[in-house]
Design a protein around this motif. Structure first.
Motif: not given
Length: 282
Positions: A53, A56, A91
């Motif tokens: 995470r 990203f 995502w």
């Protein structure tokens, strides 16, 4: 993948320190991705989720396409088996948008397996038709690579998973399971990212046995036992093991073994708490 967890962690940490010294966002993002992959492969589901995470959110724009899409695929697997489809879709949809800006002839991007995860993720939120469209798009890209067992394993495995999540237990599901088997992948030699197939088979056989009439029960009982034996051989990851424990508990209930069912459910609940597995907790 080789079982060298500590060596992998030391190597990535050293690379991350060099990237910090160079103040290189691209290298920092790249290394964070591989820290997440190492955590994922070694069973650290929640640590891997946090690292991926962060990759990203902090470095997504700097990641190269392959790193970005590998992260999407691994993160989708992580979230799918832990029962967080909404997060997984967030995502995976970013992967679809990234691929849309890439040349159509770029087979590495357009045929990346992240697309296959859209099938079961969307099925989990009652958008199965959309998921099957994504899987069909993926099939069209890989149809010229009939010998690519990994990509076809992703296609057949995720379509089977999606069908199961939509409640299909009949011929359409069995055809997908048979197609996956024809790839010739042995359970212990199956890559981790394809092992959700054995979870699909386990739930299918449990629910088929539960629904079977008296005449069919001996056959469905044998199929369930075979599925559980096979799943046990591939449970190298807590994301798989938590589901196996639930399935063993379910099989024990159907066999009238209440004490064992309770024990296995307690083990499943403990593992679900440790790995934040919402699906198993529910």
């Amino acid at each position: 993948a080789l079982g060298r967890k500590r060596l992998s962690q030391r190597a990535v940490a050293a690379a991350q320190e060099i990237a910090r010294e160079l103040d290189d966002p691209s290298a920092l993002g790249h290394n964070l991705v591989y820290m997440g992959l190492a955590s994922h492969l070694s069973g650290g589901t929640t640590v891997a989720a946090a690292q991926l995470r962060e990759a990203f959110e902090r470095f997504g724009e700097q990641l190269e396409n392959v790193d970005f899409l590998n992260t999407v695929a691994v993160f989708s697997w992580n979230l799918l088996l832990r029962g967080y489809p909404e997060q997984g879709l967030r995502w995976a949809e970013q992967g679809v948008r990234r691929a849309a800006f890439t040349a159509a002839e770029d087979g590495l991007v357009q045929g990346h397996s992240f697309r296959a995860y859209m099938g079961p993720l969307l099925a989990m939120v009652d958008r199965g038709a959309e998921g099957r469209k994504h899987l069909e798009d993926y099939r069209r890209v890989i149809r010229n690579s009939p010998g690519d067992r990994f990509r076809w394993g992703q296609y057949h495995g995720h379509l089977a998973f999606a069908l199961l999540l939509e409640g299909e237990l009949g011929p359409p599901l069995e055809r997908m399971l048979d197609d996956w088997r024809r790839l010739g992948l042995r359970p212990r030699g199956t890559p981790l990212q394809l092992r959700h197939f054995f979870v699909t088979v386990g739930y299918a056989r449990l629910w088929q046995h539960e629904a079977a009439g008296p005449d069919d029960r001996p056959r469905t009982r044998r199929a369930l036992r075979a599925a559980l034996r096979e799943l046990r051989r591939v449970c190298s990851h807590p994301g798989l093991e938590a589901h196996r424990l639930v399935l063993v508990a379910g099989a024990s209930v159907l066999a009238g073994r209440a004490a064992r069912a309770t024990r296995e459910l307690q083990r499943a609940e403990a593992l679900a708490e440790a790995t934040d597995n919402r699906w198993v907790r529910l």
